[in-house]
Structures are given as C-alpha cells and as structure tokens.
Motif scaffolding. Structure first.
Motif, short mmCIF file in Angstrom:
data_model
loop_
_atom_site.label_atom_id
_atom_site.label_comp_id
_atom_site.label_asym_id
_atom_site.label_seq_id
_atom_site.Cartn_x
_atom_site.Cartn_y
_atom_site.Cartn_z
N LYS A 127 0.83 -1.20 0.00
CA LYS A 127 0.00 0.00 0.00
C LYS A 127 0.86 1.25 0.00
O LYS A 127 0.59 2.21 -0.70
N ARG A 128 1.92 1.24 0.79
CA ARG A 128 2.83 2.37 0.86
C ARG A 128 3.51 2.61 -0.49
O ARG A 128 3.63 3.75 -0.95
N ALA A 129 3.92 1.54 -1.15
CA ALA A 129 4.56 1.66 -2.47
C ALA A 129 3.58 2.19 -3.50
O ALA A 129 3.93 3.04 -4.33
N ALA A 130 2.33 1.72 -3.45
CA ALA A 130 1.33 2.20 -4.40
C ALA A 130 1.04 3.68 -4.17
O ALA A 130 0.89 4.45 -5.12
N LEU A 131 0.95 4.08 -2.91
CA LEU A 131 0.70 5.49 -2.59
C LEU A 131 1.87 6.35 -3.07
O LEU A 131 1.66 7.43 -3.64
N LEU A 132 3.07 5.88 -2.88
CA LEU A 132 4.25 6.61 -3.33
C LEU A 132 4.24 6.77 -4.85
O LEU A 132 4.54 7.86 -5.36
N MET A 133 3.87 5.72 -5.56
CA MET A 133 3.80 5.80 -7.03
C MET A 133 2.74 6.80 -7.46
O MET A 133 2.95 7.58 -8.38
#
Length: 135
Positions: free
Chosen positions: A33-39
C-alpha cells in the motif's frame, strides 16, 4: 512447571507460526500500500510539473499615457504553451480595466495589437484604451 503433553506443545508452536505468518502478511500488505501510494504521489507530482511548465509566465508593463490626451497604452507578454496569447490578452485587458476602475471609470479598448503565434514563443498583447465615466 505445568504438565503439558507433546500435543499441547506442538499446538502452541503451530499457533505461534500462524501468528507470525499473519503478522508478516500484514506487514507485506502495508508495504504494498505504501509503495502504491508513493507511485501515485510521484504521478501527481509529474502531472503538476508538466502543467506548470505549460502555463509559463506572464508579465505586463505599467499603464502609460499615450500622445493623445485621455488615451493610455499597456502591454503584456506571456510564454509557454499554446494559449500564451490568451494569457497575454487577458493580462493586458485586466490592467486596463483595473487602471480605469481605480479612477472610478470604465475602460474602453480602441485598438489591440497581438504578436507571437508559435508555441513556446513569447506572445504579446498591446492595448490602447480610454477611461470613460460609468453610466
């Protein structure tokens, strides 16, 4: 010490392994989720930067009295994007309107000269206007 048999000890170990696996799965899900938000944030930043580069900048000169009494001129320029001419025109019109409004009058444009039509070049708008009393 309690009297737990081998079955109880094996069951406790199994429960601990299940709990550790669930905890690791939750941590992995949070990381995804954190990686998707960062993207997504990077994408939004890229779009904002692209829009800002297309908007460009605009500036205007001071209003100057022309040779004819009661007639004034103002010029504005804008760069960047296909609509730079519209920003230059709007800025020049706003300057003329504001100038007359500060004097309790309304503006009346007599001529406008526009230059620059190619994308990513400086576009200019020069207005000649008069201030008239409001009715």
């Amino acid at each position: 010490m309690s009297n737990q048999g081998p079955d109880s000890l094996a069951e406790a170990r199994h429960t601990m392994r299940v709990r550790e696996a669930a905890c690791a799965a939750r941590a992995g899900s949070r990381e995804k989720k954190r990686a998707a938000l960062l993207m997504r944030m990077r994408g939004v930043a890229a779009v904002a930067l692209a829009c800002a580069s297309l908007v460009g900048c605009a500036s205007s000169t001071d209003v100057v009295e022309s040779g004819k009494p009661g007639t004034y001129t103002v010029a504005a320029s804008a760069t960047g994007g296909r609509m730079a001419w519209a920003r230059a025109h709007e800025l020049a019109m706003n300057e003329a309107r504001d100038y007359c409004e500060r004097r309790g009058m309304q503006s009346s444009v007599s001529t406008e000269t526009v230059s620059g039509v190619r994308v990513m070049t400086e576009h200019e708008s020069s207005l000649r206007f008069e201030c008239h009393p409001r009715f």
